[in-house]
Design a protein around this motif. Sequence first.
Motif, PDB file in Angstrom:
ATOM      1  N   LEU A  36      -1.287   5.005  -6.909  1.00  0.00           N
ATOM      2  CA  LEU A  36      -1.826   3.968  -6.024  1.00  0.00           C
ATOM      3  C   LEU A  36      -3.184   3.467  -6.511  1.00  0.00           C
ATOM      4  O   LEU A  36      -3.547   2.310  -6.280  1.00  0.00           O
ATOM      5  CB  LEU A  36      -1.941   4.503  -4.594  1.00  0.00           C
ATOM      6  N   LYS A  37      -3.931   4.327  -7.181  1.00  0.00           N
ATOM      7  CA  LYS A  37      -5.229   3.910  -7.721  1.00  0.00           C
ATOM      8  C   LYS A  37      -5.080   3.064  -8.978  1.00  0.00           C
ATOM      9  O   LYS A  37      -5.916   2.189  -9.254  1.00  0.00           O
ATOM     10  CB  LYS A  37      -6.085   5.140  -8.042  1.00  0.00           C
ATOM     11  N   SER A  38      -4.024   3.300  -9.748  1.00  0.00           N
ATOM     12  CA  SER A  38      -3.900   2.662 -11.063  1.00  0.00           C
ATOM     13  C   SER A  38      -3.156   1.337 -11.061  1.00  0.00           C
ATOM     14  O   SER A  38      -3.344   0.523 -11.978  1.00  0.00           O
ATOM     15  CB  SER A  38      -3.212   3.622 -12.037  1.00  0.00           C
ATOM     16  N   ARG A  48      -2.073  -2.512   7.637  1.00  0.00           N
ATOM     17  CA  ARG A  48      -3.069  -1.836   8.481  1.00  0.00           C
ATOM     18  C   ARG A  48      -2.854  -0.331   8.479  1.00  0.00           C
ATOM     19  O   ARG A  48      -3.806   0.456   8.390  1.00  0.00           O
ATOM     20  CB  ARG A  48      -3.001  -2.375   9.906  1.00  0.00           C
ATOM     21  N   ASN A  49      -1.597   0.073   8.558  1.00  0.00           N
ATOM     22  CA  ASN A  49      -1.266   1.499   8.543  1.00  0.00           C
ATOM     23  C   ASN A  49      -1.581   2.112   7.177  1.00  0.00           C
ATOM     24  O   ASN A  49      -2.176   3.195   7.077  1.00  0.00           O
ATOM     25  CB  ASN A  49       0.217   1.692   8.885  1.00  0.00           C
ATOM     26  N   THR A  50      -1.192   1.413   6.129  1.00  0.00           N
ATOM     27  CA  THR A  50      -1.423   1.914   4.774  1.00  0.00           C
ATOM     28  C   THR A  50      -2.910   1.969   4.445  1.00  0.00           C
ATOM     29  O   THR A  50      -3.361   2.846   3.702  1.00  0.00           O
ATOM     30  CB  THR A  50      -0.679   1.047   3.745  1.00  0.00           C
ATOM     31  N   GLN A  51      -3.700   1.046   5.008  1.00  0.00           N
ATOM     32  CA  GLN A  51      -5.135   1.037   4.730  1.00  0.00           C
ATOM     33  C   GLN A  51      -5.799   2.338   5.181  1.00  0.00           C
ATOM     34  O   GLN A  51      -6.741   2.820   4.538  1.00  0.00           O
ATOM     35  CB  GLN A  51      -5.801  -0.160   5.413  1.00  0.00           C
ATOM     36  N   LYS A  52      -5.309   2.908   6.267  1.00  0.00           N
ATOM     37  CA  LYS A  52      -5.843   4.193   6.736  1.00  0.00           C
ATOM     38  C   LYS A  52      -5.622   5.271   5.682  1.00  0.00           C
ATOM     39  O   LYS A  52      -6.499   6.100   5.425  1.00  0.00           O
ATOM     40  CB  LYS A  52      -5.183   4.590   8.051  1.00  0.00           C
ATOM     41  N   PHE A  57      -8.045   8.558   1.007  1.00  0.00           N
ATOM     42  CA  PHE A  57      -8.051   9.038  -0.381  1.00  0.00           C
ATOM     43  C   PHE A  57      -8.928   8.171  -1.297  1.00  0.00           C
ATOM     44  O   PHE A  57      -8.851   8.285  -2.515  1.00  0.00           O
ATOM     45  CB  PHE A  57      -6.615   9.093  -0.922  1.00  0.00           C
ATOM     46  N   GLU A  58      -9.751   7.310  -0.689  1.00  0.00           N
ATOM     47  CA  GLU A  58     -10.702   6.480  -1.420  1.00  0.00           C
ATOM     48  C   GLU A  58     -10.000   5.641  -2.486  1.00  0.00           C
ATOM     49  O   GLU A  58     -10.417   5.568  -3.646  1.00  0.00           O
ATOM     50  CB  GLU A  58     -11.806   7.339  -2.036  1.00  0.00           C
TER      51      GLU A  58
END
Length: 292
Positions: A36-38, A48-52, A57-58
Motif C-alpha cells: 500500500l505504501k509503494s 473514508r473507511n480505508t483512510q482510517k 499505518f502511516e
Amino acid sequence: MQTQSSFKTTETGTLFLVPTPIGNLDDMTYRAIDTLKSVALIAAEDTRNTQKLLNHFEIETKQISFHEHNTQQRIETLIEKLEAGDDIAQVSDAGMPSISDPGHELVKACIEAGISVVPLPGANAGITALIASGITPQPFTFYGFLPRKGKELTEAVTTLAQKPEALIFYEAPHRLKKTLQALLSTFGVDRKVTLGRELTKKFEEFIRGDLEEVLAWATETELRGEFVMIVAGNPAPDATVSAVATESLSLPEQVEAQIQQGASPNVAIKTVAKANGLKKQVVYNAYHELTE
C-alpha cells in the motif's frame, strides 16, 4: 490461454489485490503495508473507511473510490493508469477483495488487457470461522450472502440442502433469524451450525449447536455485528428433509408452512414433493384439493 509471470518486469503496472483486517488491525501483514505504501494509487471500496487504516499505518498513498455503484466507470480509468505503468492496489472494507465485495470485474478487465494481477494472502472471515466451527472443514462450499427475496431464498436453500460439504454463509444481524428459519425448514432440525460473530474483535463469539437450538438463541438474543454461518453438509444427500416432511403435518399444511417462509406456491409444492419423495403433481393435487 494465458500465462502470467507475476513478478517479471513489464511496461504496464500491476494490480495488487490487498486484503485488509476483518476487525483486528494487528492482522495486517507487513507485505500488505509495504504494498500500500509503494503503489501509485489505492482503489478503495470506501475511502473514508480505508483512510482510517492508512492513518494507523502511516500510509500516505492517494486513494480513488471503487465500489459497486461506480465499477464500470472506474474500470476504464484504472486500466488506463495501469497501462501507463502505474501500480494499483485494490482493497475492500474488510477481508479479501472480490469475496462478497467489489473487485472481480476489475480483475477480469486486467486479465483481458494483459495486465498482471497479483493477490496477497490475508484475513478472510469465512475461512476464519470455518476452522473454529468444529464442523468438518473439507470439502466446503463458500456461498456468501443468500438471496433476499423469499422465492429465491427458498429455491437456493432447497438446492443447498442436498450438498454433502460444509457450507459458508455471510449474514447481517437483521436478517439472521429469517435465514436460520429458512435453513431449519429445509435442512432439518438436526443439522449442525456454528455462528461466528464479530470475528477477531473484542467481542468475538461462537455459537454452536443444531439449527433449532441456534434459531432459539437468535430469537432470544439482541443481535449485533456481522455473522458468518458454517452449516454442516448433508450426510445423506438423497434422504428426505425431516423439517418439511413430518408426520404431524399434512401435505397442504407442509406447503402452507413453506409459503409462510416466503416461498411461492409453486416452489413450496416442489419443495414438499421432494422432501416426501412424491411427484410434484401429487402434492399439487393435495394442496388444491383436486382428485385424480
